[in-house]
Write a protein that holds these residues in place. Structure first.
Motif, mmCIF file in Angstrom:
data_model
loop_
_atom_site.group_PDB
_atom_site.id
_atom_site.type_symbol
_atom_site.label_atom_id
_atom_site.label_comp_id
_atom_site.label_asym_id
_atom_site.label_seq_id
_atom_site.Cartn_x
_atom_site.Cartn_y
_atom_site.Cartn_z
ATOM 1 N N HIS A 101 81.925 6.503 53.917
ATOM 2 C CA HIS A 101 81.077 6.266 55.065
ATOM 3 C C HIS A 101 81.470 4.809 56.131
ATOM 4 O O HIS A 101 81.049 4.623 56.973
ATOM 5 C CB HIS A 101 79.553 6.145 54.714
ATOM 6 N N GLN A 102 82.348 4.067 55.462
ATOM 7 C CA GLN A 102 83.060 3.131 56.135
ATOM 8 C C GLN A 102 84.118 3.338 56.871
ATOM 9 O O GLN A 102 84.713 2.162 57.383
ATOM 10 C CB GLN A 102 83.233 2.051 55.003
ATOM 11 N N ALA B 172 82.632 15.397 55.678
ATOM 12 C CA ALA B 172 81.694 16.123 54.869
ATOM 13 C C ALA B 172 82.463 16.301 53.642
ATOM 14 O O ALA B 172 81.899 16.870 52.648
ATOM 15 C CB ALA B 172 81.155 17.208 55.300
ATOM 16 N N SER B 173 84.148 16.368 53.954
ATOM 17 C CA SER B 173 84.743 16.759 52.584
ATOM 18 C C SER B 173 85.182 16.073 51.758
ATOM 19 O O SER B 173 85.695 16.223 50.834
ATOM 20 C CB SER B 173 85.968 17.588 53.183
ATOM 21 N N PHE B 174 85.132 14.459 52.068
ATOM 22 C CA PHE B 174 85.287 13.417 51.082
ATOM 23 C C PHE B 174 84.100 13.226 50.360
ATOM 24 O O PHE B 174 82.963 13.021 51.128
ATOM 25 C CB PHE B 174 85.803 11.989 51.975
ATOM 26 N N ASN B 175 84.207 12.965 49.182
ATOM 27 C CA ASN B 175 83.206 12.756 48.333
ATOM 28 C C ASN B 175 82.347 11.311 48.573
ATOM 29 O O ASN B 175 83.193 10.490 48.507
ATOM 30 C CB ASN B 175 83.559 12.890 46.665
ATOM 31 N N PRO B 176 81.284 11.181 49.031
ATOM 32 C CA PRO B 176 80.423 10.190 49.228
ATOM 33 C C PRO B 176 80.559 8.922 48.325
ATOM 34 O O PRO B 176 80.431 7.878 48.377
ATOM 35 C CB PRO B 176 79.287 10.385 49.891
ATOM 36 N N ALA B 177 80.878 9.525 47.043
ATOM 37 C CA ALA B 177 80.506 8.321 45.952
ATOM 38 C C ALA B 177 81.691 7.770 45.298
ATOM 39 O O ALA B 177 81.710 7.019 44.675
ATOM 40 C CB ALA B 177 79.952 9.251 44.793
ATOM 41 N N HIS B 178 82.873 8.238 45.918
ATOM 42 C CA HIS B 178 84.403 7.607 45.598
ATOM 43 C C HIS B 178 85.125 7.098 46.686
ATOM 44 O O HIS B 178 84.973 7.600 48.007
ATOM 45 C CB HIS B 178 85.067 8.874 44.715
ATOM 46 N N MET C 272 92.484 12.397 55.276
ATOM 47 C CA MET C 272 92.752 13.701 54.385
ATOM 48 C C MET C 272 94.020 14.140 54.573
ATOM 49 O O MET C 272 94.513 15.031 53.525
ATOM 50 C CB MET C 272 91.309 14.607 54.963
ATOM 51 N N TYR D 198 84.874 3.411 50.921
ATOM 52 C CA TYR D 198 83.983 4.451 50.853
ATOM 53 C C TYR D 198 84.409 5.238 52.060
ATOM 54 O O TYR D 198 84.237 4.704 53.369
ATOM 55 C CB TYR D 198 82.794 4.112 50.481
#
Lengths: 552, 318
Positions: A158-159, A106-112, A169, A156
């Motif tokens: 999610h991968q 949840a703490s990594f931005n899913p868009a980058h 992280m 990304y």
């Protein structure tokens, strides 16, 4: 290490923090002191609400929205953070003090992509050039034993799997080689086998760079592996602090002792009824798939009346999917589910009301499983009305009776909303809702994993009492082996959609085990500061999260 | 990416079905208009022969279902028939008008969309400050005022009193592009005022909605300044709802501008539609409605596809 340790890096004195709720500021941290030397790791432990994360963030001069530092001082390397302008404090964050959050997913931005997030702080503060930082990231990935260190950063979030994200992280926190890292429950959301990999990676890298760390957790066995000193917190106050070994061997305060003694709850193991009794639930050769992906492969097990079958395994092993097949939410592609010897229709849509009534569920997140806009009396009353057709006074007395069963005073809780209750109370309401249907079988899906240990123990005791009184059969889904030890009669171990081992609890906890069961059991951290090192010696650094080749 | 193509094809097919249903509804509604079409077109003084001749030309003697399929068959091939009043091909009448409407919509959109998103980001950044309140009140006032009222106010202050811009947006073929922009500025500005509030507020809401996410806190504890947290970490995850609102507003810019065209005497499709309804020129009414419906469907399709493309989970499979 000993010489360097003498230099004080972080000095917190009389720290007070207030939180804003119900239109007023309430103090949540009441004057905590903390001294951390360079290269030292301090464990902060306590239950939820103890103020661990709040103190951890305050060490960065940061307060969450709705919180403020109202008193005391935070001195980092000679700089007083409570009076420094925000601009200068911000420049410290990420570069000299870094943070590793509980849920990396949840703490990594899913868009980058991971690497873009990694290089953000170093390039923003011109500590490194982009390419330099990228190279460095790959080296850190390698040190943290991530697979394909050259390539993984270009994915990304999610991968990438949860354990790998948590290590990425940690790498990100290391990007600017900070003096201090705050680890906020970094392994709480992980499976035991993944946790052990991450713990080892964190411990090694913190040692290599001589980084000081504050390690926040509620898990004593974990903190025992990581910390040089331990500070115990309770409701925003310090209980006691001392070095790890003496704290474990010799806790002074009663509260600390009570933390040490949790999981004392243990109930007698029941055995299956003799003779030809049909089990309450019998799962027979079930296959299931999400779309084209097969997730269950030939799963079979029985659950008898009045007994608890614990289904254990890592996330993705098919535990919850099995529950979905039993309840008919996900019709199996093959095999069948019998209820008291009778085959159930595959989909819940074709089951009768009576069949639906018999099997109920309790969920992990009571927060999201209860409608926040509905009063307790309606949450519990609705299934009672739906399945038993009760109305008016009868319905009210049934709801009162159910509230009594879960040890919540009816007159006090009848008209309340879920948001007014604590986590443990909400979970009790979840239990009452399941009982309202008067079922013979309840699926408990990780019902205690979101709760503090003492609260969780209360829930387990309650479930046990209800089982005795109502002769309920439980399917208890969990990844926590301590819970299994305390309440299960039989254990089913699942891995990648298959049942790898099943049997009575005492057999499962005595060797010889199936290698996978052995791996699960031996990956549970123990209250021994040398446990992690010992496991590393036994399994080797590279196979730490994998099953041994030979079974014990 | 194959999945995205798949979705586009499916949505296009669905859009075609929707359009077909809408064509039936449009045709049915026009049929339901009270009174005799020929009489309405020719007026009270028409002779019986004239009426009969017009009915024959319009094919009004045929059953409705036959006329529907004649019309649909033509429409599919781009032939919307001939005007019931002037007998010119509908395409010739609508074509230039629709082009004008599209031009004005694009003009307004090019100003409104970046303005709305920028303002949305700024008010999200300065949330609960005076600037936030003022921007909210101003844009809400604009959206709540009737368009013709806004138009007249702009004419009063930017044209009559100061003479900066012409009050009437008449077009002629020998204008330069700059002339054109100058002359159509007031209607475009009116439309900008009408659509900005909705898009700005959605941008603000979508961003603020994400500010409690753990990855936003992470960006903050990584030392990122507030503007970077919002622009780089929140906005990329907020596109889906914003894009959908933009699509709705763009559709409105094309289909909902009758009043603006009327106030500024702009020769757009909205005026043509209104004129045609009063004159009972049903082939034009039907064609306009069909074009409007297609606009809505295409813009929503575009919004869906763009929303998918902004989601890395859907763009990059595991």
């Amino acid at each position: 290490m000993t010489e360097k340790k003498k230099e004080v890096l972080l000095q917190i004195k009389g720290l007070r923090i207030e939180g804003y709720s119900d239109d007023k500021w309430t103090e949540i941290v009441h004057g905590v002191d903390l001294t951390l030397h360079r290269g030292e790791v301090m464990g902060l432990i306590g239950e939820s609400g103890a103020g661990k994360s709040t103190i951890g963030l305050a060490a960065m001069g940061f307060a969450r929205d709705g919180c403020r530092i109202s008193g005391g001082s935070v001195e980092f390397d000679g700089m007083e953070l409570t009076t420094t302008p925000e601009r200068d404090r911000r420049a410290l964050r990420g570069s000299r003090i870094a943070y590793v959050a509980q849920s990396a997913a949840a703490s990594f931005n899913p868009a980058h992509r991971l690497i873009d997030q990694h290089t953000e702080t170093p390039t923003h503060y011109r500590i490194m050039k982009r390419m330099e930082s990228q190279e460095d990231a790959m080296q850190l990935y390698e040190r943290l034993r991530l697979p394909n260190p050259q390539e993984i950063g270009f994915r990304y979030p999610h991968q990438v799997s949860g354990g790998q994200l948590q290590r990425a992280m940690t790498a990100m926190a290391m990007a600017c080689r900070p003096d201090l890292i705050i680890f906020d429950e970094p392994t709480t959301a992980l499976d035991v086998t993944t946790q052990i990999e991450v713990l080892l990676a964190i411990r090694d890298i913190v040692e290599q760079f001589n980084t000081a760390a504050i390690y926040i957790t509620h898990d004593l066995a974990v903190v025992a592996q990581m910390a040089d000193t331990i500070k115990v917190l309770l409701k925003g106050n310090e209980v006691e602090e001392s070095d790890t070994r003496s704290m474990l061997a010799n806790p002074r305060e009663d509260y600390t002792k009570s933390l040490w003694a949790v999981r004392s709850f243990q109930r007698d193991q029941k055995t299956r009824p003799t003779g030809d009794v049909a089990p309450v639930v019998s799962v027979q050769n079930v296959d299931a798939a999400y779309g084209k992906t097969k997730v269950l492969d030939n799963v079979s097990f029985d659950i008898h009346a009045g007994m608890t079958v614990a289904v254990v395994g890592e996330s993705g092993s098919g535990k919850s999917t099995t529950a979905r097949c039993i309840t008919g939410l996900l019709p199996p592609t093959k095999g069948k589910v019998l209820f008291k010897g009778e085959e159930l229709p595959a989909s819940y849509k074709s089951r009768s009301k009576e069949q639906l009534r018999q099997a109920q569920m309790i969920y992990q997140m009571a927060d999201t499983a209860l409608n926040p806009k509905v009063r307790i009396c309606d949450i519990i009353g609705r299934p009672a009305q739906f399945y038993s057709g009760l109305k008016g006074g009868e319905l009210k007395s049934r709801v009162d009776e159910l509230l009594d069963m879960i040890e919540l005073e009816p007159s006090k809780y009848y008209y309340r909303y879920p948001t007014e209750l604590s986590g443990g109370q909400k979970q009790r309401i979840g239990i009452a809702r399941a009982l309202a249907a008067n079922p013979t079988f309840i699926i408990c899906d990780e019902v205690t994993s979101a709760l503090d240990q003492l609260v969780a123990e209360g829930i387990l005791k309650l479930l046990d009492r209800l089982q005795k009184e109502l002769n309920l059969a439980y399917m208890f889904i969990t990844h926590d082996l301590a819970t299994v030890r305390s309440i299960a009669d039989e254990v089913v171990v699942m891995k990648q959609g298959q049942v790898v081992e099943q049997g009575p609890k005492d057999e499962m906890f005595t060797p010889p085990h199936h290698p996978y069961t052995d791996l699960l059991l031996s990956s549970v951290p123990e209250m021994d500061p040398d446990w992690l090192s010992r496991v590393v010696d036994e399994r080797g650094v590279d196979n730490i999260g994998e099953a041994a080749d030979t079974s014990a | 990416m194959g999945d995205v193509l798949d979705i586009i094809v499916k949505r296009l097919a669905l859009g075609a079905v929707t359009l077909l249903v809408i064509s039936i509804i449009i045709f049915g509604m026009v049929e339901l208009l009270p009174g005799d079409v020929a009489q309405a077109i020719l007026g009270q003084g028409a002779t019986a022969e004239n009426l009969a001749a017009l009915r024959a030309r319009l094919g009004l003697g045929d059953p409705a279902i036959v006329r529907y399929f004649d019309w649909l068959g033509g429409a599919v091939l781009g032939d919307f028939g001939r005007s019931a009043v002037t007998d010119t091909p509908v395409g010739d009448l609508i074509g230039p008008r629709f082009a004008n409407t599209l031009f004005l919509a694009c003009y307004a959109a090019v100003i409104a969309v970046p303005l709305a998103i920028t303002l949305g980001v700024i008010v999200a950044l300065l949330r609960n400050t005076i600037f936030d309140r003022v921007a909210n009140v101003a844009t809400l006032t604009a959206i709540s005022s009737p368009e013709f009222f806004l138009g007249y106010i702009l004419i009063l202050y930017l044209s009559v009193k100061t003479g900066y811009f012409p009050a009437i947006a008449k077009l002629s073929s020998d204008m330069t592009f700059l002339d054109l922009l100058h002359r159509t500025f007031l209607p475009a500005l009116t439309m900008v005022l009408v659509v900005v509030a909705h898009m700005m507020r959605m941008t603000r809401a979508a961003i603020i909605n994400l500010l409690a996410s753990p990855y936003i806190e992470m960006a903050r504890v990584k030392g990122m300044p507030a503007w970077k947290v919002i622009v780089k970490h929140a906005l990329p995850n907020a596109w889906a709802p914003i894009i959908n609102v933009i699509a709705l507003n763009l559709a409105y810019l094309i289909t909902g501008v009758v009043l603006v065209e009327f106030v500024f005497v702009y020769p757009g499709i909205g005026q043509l539609l209104v004129d045609s309804v009063t004159k009972r020129d049903f082939p034009i009414v039907q064609a306009c409605c069909l074009i409007f419906a297609a606009t809505f469907i295409l813009l929503n399709l575009a919004a869906d596809v763009l929303s998918i493309l902004t989601n890395p989970r859907l763009r990059h499979k595991k």
